[in-house]
Motif scaffolding. Structure first.
Motif, PDB file in Angstrom:
ATOM      1  N   HIS A   1       1.169   4.279  -2.771  1.00 25.00           N
ATOM      2  CA  HIS A   1       1.018   5.715  -2.490  1.00 25.00           C
ATOM      3  C   HIS A   1       2.111   6.504  -3.208  1.00 25.00           C
ATOM      4  O   HIS A   1       1.850   7.548  -3.798  1.00 25.00           O
ATOM      5  CB  HIS A   1       1.091   5.992  -0.987  1.00 25.00           C
TER       6      HIS A   1
ATOM      7  N   ASP B   1       0.857  -1.198   0.000  1.00 21.61           N
ATOM      8  CA  ASP B   1       0.000   0.000   0.000  1.00 21.61           C
ATOM      9  C   ASP B   1       0.893   1.248   0.000  1.00 21.61           C
ATOM     10  O   ASP B   1       0.679   2.183  -0.777  1.00 21.61           O
ATOM     11  CB  ASP B   1      -0.913  -0.019   1.240  1.00 21.61           C
TER      12      ASP B   1
ATOM     13  N   HIS C   1      -6.335   3.386  -6.521  1.00 21.61           N
ATOM     14  CA  HIS C   1      -6.890   3.306  -5.171  1.00 21.61           C
ATOM     15  C   HIS C   1      -8.409   3.193  -5.223  1.00 21.61           C
ATOM     16  O   HIS C   1      -9.012   2.397  -4.510  1.00 21.61           O
ATOM     17  CB  HIS C   1      -6.479   4.528  -4.342  1.00 21.61           C
TER      18      HIS C   1
ATOM     19  N   HIS D   1      -6.797  -3.716   1.708  1.00 18.89           N
ATOM     20  CA  HIS D   1      -6.602  -2.453   0.988  1.00 18.89           C
ATOM     21  C   HIS D   1      -5.309  -2.414   0.144  1.00 18.89           C
ATOM     22  O   HIS D   1      -5.339  -2.048  -1.025  1.00 18.89           O
ATOM     23  CB  HIS D   1      -6.625  -1.302   2.008  1.00 18.89           C
TER      24      HIS D   1
END
Ligand code: NAP
Ligand code: FE
Length: 360
Positions: free
Chosen positions: A190, A186, A254, A268
């Protein structure tokens, strides 16, 4: 100290114990917001309770993964008079703590009112203590909540910046392997998505590249078992990823990832990582020179980078039928994250990506 003009993030081993005065001067009756186990397993809760000593506190351990807006509205009414909120946990808990902080001093009776964020009063002092090396929520003004419809949707507010983020990498050591890998990817997404955001600037690109530099060595070895030094770098990398998306937001990956988390329970980090290869394919076609520069700057070739990311994602065997595809596509029309993707992405591009990946 992590340098940013927006947040006061203190980083280092034993940062909670060493900043006792910050915690003690932030309140007299604390609300400690946690999930079921991570605050204890990480050692962070014990450290905080040691520091608080004889002062009053209430622990609310009702935050689950992908926290629901509704449950935060309920929780904030039940939790009585407190004058400081301390969030201890992964992104789910930190996001929940951010919202509760504002709901303690502002009225919202429904999900709509919460999302409208007509908040006139300052939130309570907020201390954020992370336990995953992933979301970077410690340093962002973002909270991601699930609506009653089941849809995940983020809200942004300057009051969501912690008064302080107390970032001790040792609190991430207790993450189970699955959580460690999914949260670390994750963090990498980003950095990638921030770089390929239409809002990227020199500062955000600097944070994103720094984040990738810290994350890659640990990600390459994450299945073999990591030294503490590599774990520390993963945490630092996740914080730089947070600083990067705090400036730029994320991209389509996302947002489409939210759909996989909502409907297929994909954690996630994995849900967003699944679309990184599509991000790079799209960008190398539509922002060719910028993409070449990115891979030069991270000193890796596109295939090699995608292969590394893909090697970390479990095989989810997701299939979507034609009818479902037609039903879901409108959610990405006029979507901020799609529009934020470099290279004029449209819903047609999302359709191509979903069709290629999931329609059999
Ligand atoms: P998480 O949902 O907070 O936690 C995942 C699981 O790991 C939970 O079961 C948690 O336990 C456990 N866990 C966490 N830390 C642990 C530790 N040190 N030891 C043992 N177990 C641990 O995971 P996350 O990836 O950090 O957060 C994901 C959420 O953040 C998503 O809702 C995502 O959309 C959001 N997000 C927010 C931002 C932002 O800027 N605000 C950015 C990206 C994503 P517990 O049950 O005890 O909590
Ligand atoms: Fe994320």
């Amino acid at each position: 100290m992590i340098h940013s003009d927006k947040v006061k993030a203190l980083y280092g081993k034993d940062v909670v114990k060493e900043n006792k005065d910050i915690i003690l001067s932030s309140g007299n009756k604390y609300l400690i917001v946690t999930g079921k186990s991570s605050a204890r397993l990480s050692g962070a809760l014990d450290d905080v309770l040691d520091v608080i000593g004889d002062k009053e506190y209430v622990i609310y351990d009702g935050i689950s993964e992908n926290p629901k807006a509704e449950s935060l509205l309920e929780a904030s009414k039940l939790l009585g008079d407190v004058d400081c909120v301390i969030g201890i946990g992964g992104g789910s808990v930190l996001d929940a703590a951010k919202v509760i902080t504002c709901l303690k001093t502002n009225k919202a009776d429904s999900e709509e009112e919460l999302y409208a964020q007509k908040w006139e009063n300052k939130g309570l002092p907020l201390l954020l203590i992370g336990t995953t090396a992933g979301t970077g929520s410690e340093v962002t003004k973002v909270a991601v909540l699930s609506k009653a419809s089941g849809r995940k949707s983020s809200i942004h507010h300057d009051m969501f910046y912690g008064t302080y983020a107390l970032c001790d990498p040792a609190y991430t050591y207790s993450q189970p392997e699955k959580v460690a890998i999914s949260t670390a990817v994750d963090a990498l997404t980003h950095c990638n998505e921030s770089y390929f955001s239409n809002k990227a600037n020199d500062k955000s690109r600097g944070y994103a590249l720094k984040g990738i530099t810290y994350l890659l060595p640990g990600l390459r070895k994450i299945r073999e078992g990591l030294t503490d030094e590599l774990k520390d770098d993963l945490y630092l990398g996740s914080l730089y990823g947070g600083l990067a998306i705090d400036i730029t937001g994320t991209t389509f990956a996302h947002n489409v990832g939210y759909y996989l988390s909502e409907n297929y329970h994909v954690p996630h980090g994995y849900a967003c990582a699944i679309f990184q290869e599509d991000l790079f394919d799209f960008e190398s076609e539509n922002s060719t020179e910028y993409t070449r520069e990115f891979f030069n700057r991270i000193n890796m070739d596109q295939n090699e980078y995608v292969k590394l990311i893909d090697s970390l994602i479990p095989d989810y065997q997701i299939t979507i039928d034609e009818e479902t595809l037609k039903q879901i596509l409108p959610r990405w029309e006029d979507n901020g994250s799609v529009k934020n993707t470099c290279g004029h992405m449209t819903t047609d591009d999302i359709e191509k990506i979903l069709r290629k990946k999931f329609v059999r």
